[in-house]
Enzyme design. Sequence first.
Site, PDB file in Angstrom:
ATOM      1  N   TYR A 104      -2.990  -5.559 -11.271  1.00 38.51           N
ATOM      2  CA  TYR A 104      -3.938  -4.135 -11.520  1.00 38.51           C
ATOM      3  C   TYR A 104      -3.028  -3.127 -11.206  1.00 38.51           C
ATOM      4  O   TYR A 104      -2.373  -3.187  -9.882  1.00 38.51           O
ATOM      5  CB  TYR A 104      -5.139  -4.134 -10.614  1.00 38.51           C
ATOM      6  N   GLU A 121      -6.124   3.738 -15.191  1.00 41.56           N
ATOM      7  CA  GLU A 121      -6.174   2.538 -14.981  1.00 41.56           C
ATOM      8  C   GLU A 121      -5.412   1.472 -15.879  1.00 41.56           C
ATOM      9  O   GLU A 121      -5.856   1.783 -17.157  1.00 41.56           O
ATOM     10  CB  GLU A 121      -7.549   2.020 -14.519  1.00 41.56           C
TER      11      GLU A 121
END
Length: 410
Positions: free
Chosen positions: A131, A219
Amino acid sequence: MTTLTDRGTKKDTAQAWYNGLHNSLTSPEQMRLHEYQSKEIFTDYHIPIPQGRLAATPEEAKLIAEELHGAVVLKAQVLVGGRGKAGGIRLVRSPDEAEEEASKILGQRIKGLPVRRLLVEEAINIQQEIYLGMTVDRQRAETLVIASAEGGVNIEQVAQVSPEKIARVGVDPLLGLRDFQARNLAAEIEIPRALWRAFGMIALNLYQAHQDLDASLAEINPLVITSGGRLVALDGKVLVDDNALFRHPALFDKRDISAEPTEETEARKFGLAYIKMEGDIGCMVNGAGLAMATMDIIQHKGGRPANFLDIGGGASADRVTAAMRILLADPQVQVVLINIFGGITRCDEVAQGIKAALEEVETAVPFVIRLAGTNEAEGRRILADANLATAYTLSEAAEMAIARVGTVTA
Ligand code: GDP
Ligand code: MN
């Protein structure tokens, strides 16, 4: 909405980050980009993505799969998270299978939103899902960069259950993200040393995109380490602050209103700030602070607010009607609590607005109204004449609303 209040422990900050992120995903004050749009930005910023193109028909999906040779992934372009778990991501082995699966997903709904287009991409062999995200830490007035070795579809769970697996670094806006900070993140999440440099480049480029676009969130999840040992952005999510959209006309044109939840689009049209929530008490309030206080009191008294709704100043009949429509369109709403503080907005004017709106929007849902401030007595008289329940204090209003939950069934 969420502030990072207590930065004392790692758990607190991970939790606050998670809440902030969650809010930013549901807030109407963001423009959400589709995955394919986010990936166009990634390409502009030299962040590697899988090869692929958009398809609007099964035939197109087949054609793209032929071009790509081999297994492909079909990805529904809808503006919700968790598409994978909801069946919006399919791995297929051949162009024929791509066509067949595409015909199943196109036109289907994922979490209530229609799938109009698919991103057809080469399938990637995944070794690890990382992530990498950037968000704004309002408390500290800086960008927060977050990374985790355990990226992918369960990142929210990781943030909640094992916050120590989330690495974070704040970025001084005058200095920007520094090489060493990116390297520290890479080290902290323990990716192979050979990838630190590539990871650093991606982090710096994503940071630049985040700044340039006035993004509230940028993101990559997952950022994968492929079986060939490369880093590739498999999924992207970019949210741009509405208040900055005027600086990005090209982005503004890309806004896909048809794919956003309809109430939020409707609300925006009337200049209302609306966020849907889980409860059953619809709230209509003027002023964001008062709206929050109203929700808090409802919660405190044992009720559950169905939404956040700030109708802003000058609650004209038009706006009140629009707000009422939006609230009543939500089948979960069993009672509506209106809490208006009359300052420049006069209570009698608001009362007229409510009365007019109720004549137009016929409903059996009970209303509880609390007016305070300028011309409040006059306002209350108008409402009483219209047989509407009024309250003097906010806590009284909350109690009355809670007592009326479940009294009318649709
Ligand atoms: P999301 O569910 O909306 O976040 O969609 P993602 O694009 O993040 O995909 C969800 C998950 O599907 C990823 O975390 C991967 O595990 C898997 N996935 C997506 N693309 C590929 C691919 O090309 N190859 C493989 N093996 N898995 C993929
Ligand atoms: Mn994802």
